[in-house]
Enzyme design. Structure first.
Site, PDB file in Angstrom:
ATOM      1  N   ALA A   1      30.073 -33.479  40.230  1.00 44.91           N
ATOM      2  CA  ALA A   1      28.611 -33.285  40.298  1.00 44.91           C
ATOM      3  C   ALA A   1      28.304 -31.795  40.377  1.00 44.91           C
ATOM      4  CB  ALA A   1      28.056 -33.998  41.517  1.00 44.91           C
TER       5      ALA A   1
ATOM      6  N   ILE B   1      25.141 -28.803  41.593  1.00 37.72           N
ATOM      7  CA  ILE B   1      23.814 -28.492  42.125  1.00 37.72           C
ATOM      8  C   ILE B   1      23.119 -27.728  41.006  1.00 37.72           C
ATOM      9  CG2 ILE B   1      24.785 -26.469  43.374  1.00 37.72           C
ATOM     10  CD1 ILE B   1      22.431 -26.775  45.382  1.00 37.72           C
ATOM     11  N   SER B   2      21.913 -28.146  40.661  1.00 35.17           N
ATOM     12  CA  SER B   2      21.168 -27.492  39.581  1.00 35.17           C
ATOM     13  C   SER B   2      20.811 -26.068  39.974  1.00 35.17           C
ATOM     14  CB  SER B   2      19.871 -28.248  39.292  1.00 35.17           C
ATOM     15  OG  SER B   2      20.136 -29.544  38.848  1.00 35.17           O
TER      16      SER B   2
ATOM     17  N   ASP C   1      22.909 -47.299  43.673  1.00 39.55           N
ATOM     18  CA  ASP C   1      22.600 -46.996  42.274  1.00 39.55           C
ATOM     19  C   ASP C   1      21.129 -46.579  42.147  1.00 39.55           C
ATOM     20  OD1 ASP C   1      22.254 -46.796  39.580  1.00 39.55           O
ATOM     21  OD2 ASP C   1      23.134 -48.748  39.096  1.00 39.55           O
TER      22      ASP C   1
HETATM   23  N1  SAH Z   1      19.937 -33.418  42.409  1.00 39.63           N
HETATM   24  C1  SAH Z   1      21.085 -32.629  42.811  1.00 39.63           C
HETATM   25  C2  SAH Z   1      22.393 -33.048  42.142  1.00 39.63           C
HETATM   26  C3  SAH Z   1      22.394 -33.142  40.656  1.00 39.63           C
HETATM   27  S1  SAH Z   1      23.949 -33.677  39.971  1.00 39.63           S
HETATM   28  C4  SAH Z   1      20.779 -31.185  42.558  1.00 39.63           C
HETATM   29  O1  SAH Z   1      19.919 -30.883  41.793  1.00 39.63           O
HETATM   30  O2  SAH Z   1      21.392 -30.317  43.124  1.00 39.63           O
HETATM   31  C5  SAH Z   1      23.571 -35.350  39.598  1.00 39.63           C
HETATM   32  C6  SAH Z   1      23.844 -36.306  40.714  1.00 39.63           C
HETATM   33  O3  SAH Z   1      23.509 -37.619  40.253  1.00 39.63           O
HETATM   34  C7  SAH Z   1      25.301 -36.387  41.152  1.00 39.63           C
HETATM   35  O4  SAH Z   1      25.349 -36.163  42.522  1.00 39.63           O
HETATM   36  C8  SAH Z   1      25.724 -37.820  40.802  1.00 39.63           C
HETATM   37  O5  SAH Z   1      26.640 -38.378  41.735  1.00 39.63           O
HETATM   38  C9  SAH Z   1      24.397 -38.547  40.836  1.00 39.63           C
HETATM   39  N2  SAH Z   1      24.342 -39.807  40.073  1.00 39.63           N
HETATM   40  C10 SAH Z   1      24.787 -40.042  38.818  1.00 39.63           C
HETATM   41  N3  SAH Z   1      24.550 -41.331  38.472  1.00 39.63           N
HETATM   42  C11 SAH Z   1      23.920 -41.921  39.540  1.00 39.63           C
HETATM   43  C12 SAH Z   1      23.413 -43.238  39.800  1.00 39.63           C
HETATM   44  N4  SAH Z   1      23.506 -44.219  38.903  1.00 39.63           N
HETATM   45  N5  SAH Z   1      22.821 -43.460  40.988  1.00 39.63           N
HETATM   46  C13 SAH Z   1      22.727 -42.476  41.930  1.00 39.63           C
HETATM   47  N6  SAH Z   1      23.193 -41.227  41.748  1.00 39.63           N
HETATM   48  C14 SAH Z   1      23.770 -40.941  40.569  1.00 39.63           C
END
Ligand code: SAH
Length: 234
Positions: A58, A60-61, A152
């Site tokens: 994953a 962080i944006s 989810d």
């Molecule tokens: N919003 C955060 C992380 C973005 S990365 C930020 O901006 O810093 C995307 C995230 O989506 C990851 O942590 C990944 O685990 C999560 N993700 C992907 N598919 C998902 C799903 N079906 N349900 C919940 N989370 C999900």
């Protein structure tokens, strides 16, 4: 201004540079971001305006993307009015904390509720741990104004809904109806969606539900997010 020019040596400098560079245009979002030390959520170079790995495949944006998402939803997130917000794919928890500051005020005492949901337990645990690093974060968690849920996110989290604002932090294959159903009337969702064209491009869709429940969908800017997927097998 190029995004990298908005990096800083401290959190304050990063946010000031984003504001000066017009990547943050609202003072409420500026103040909400100033009150969260990004070092608590981004392990490497926290004050750089770029995305970074946080483990578990994953990221962080970049902070300018967080600002843009928060600004898009801002009109649906009044401060201290009990606004409910869902942050889908919360990762390390940074934006969840920023959104909580927007609806609850920087010290976490106002009336509002934000739920961060991620399908990887290691990440919701990380979000909790990160948020406990500050007094304001602990206050938001202990008062139940911020909650982290493992599940989810494509199905939303109806138990705490309906929501004034829903942020989706990973690229969806479709505008999941269950999320639209969990929007209040009025309410807004900010969601990156894979383009059907098959060129791997993604667009932010802004989905508005009006006071009569009528839904309007608008495709806005081209983006690059990690995909919203099935949970990894453990
Ligand atoms: N919003 C955060 C992380 C973005 S990365 C930020 O901006 O810093 C995307 C995230 O989506 C990851 O942590 C990944 O685990 C999560 N993700 C992907 N598919 C998902 C799903 N079906 N349900 C919940 N989370 C999900």
């Amino acid at each position: 201004m190029a995004a990298w020019r908005c990096s800083g040596r401290t959190n304050t400098e990063l946010i000031q540079n984003l504001y000066k560079g017009h990547l943050i245009t609202s003072s409420r979002v500026r103040d909400a971001m100033s009150s969260v030390d990004r070092a608590h959520y981004a392990p490497h170079s926290p004050y750089e305006d770029s995305p970074q790995g946080i483990g578990f495949s994953a990221t962080i944006s970049a902070p300018h993307m967080h600002a843009s998402a928060a600004e898009s939803l801002l009109g649906f997130m009044p401060e201290n009015k009990g606004a409910r917000v869902l942050d889908v794919g919360c990762g390390s928890g940074y934006l969840t904390h920023v959104l909580a500051n927007v609806v609850c005020g920087g010290d976490g005492t106002g009336d509002g509720k934000v739920v961060g949901i991620d399908h990887i337990k290691g990440l919701t645990d990380m979000s909790l741990k990160n948020m406990r690093k500050s007094e304001e974060g602990r206050r938001l968690l202990d008062s139940g104004k911020v909650e982290f849920v493992t599940g989810d996110g494509r199905k939303g989290y109806a138990a705490a809904g309906p929501y004034d604002a829903i942020h989706v932090g990973a690229a969806a294959l479709e505008l999941h109806q269950e999320l639209v159903d969990q929007l209040k009337s009025p309410g807004r969702m900010f969601i990156p969606v894979e383009d059907k064209g098959g060129w791997g491009s993604q667009w932010i869709w802004v989905v508005d539900k009006d006071e009569n429940g009528k839904v309007k969908k608008e495709k806005t800017m081209g983006v690059r997010y990690v995909p919203l997927t099935d949970a990894p097998k453990t």
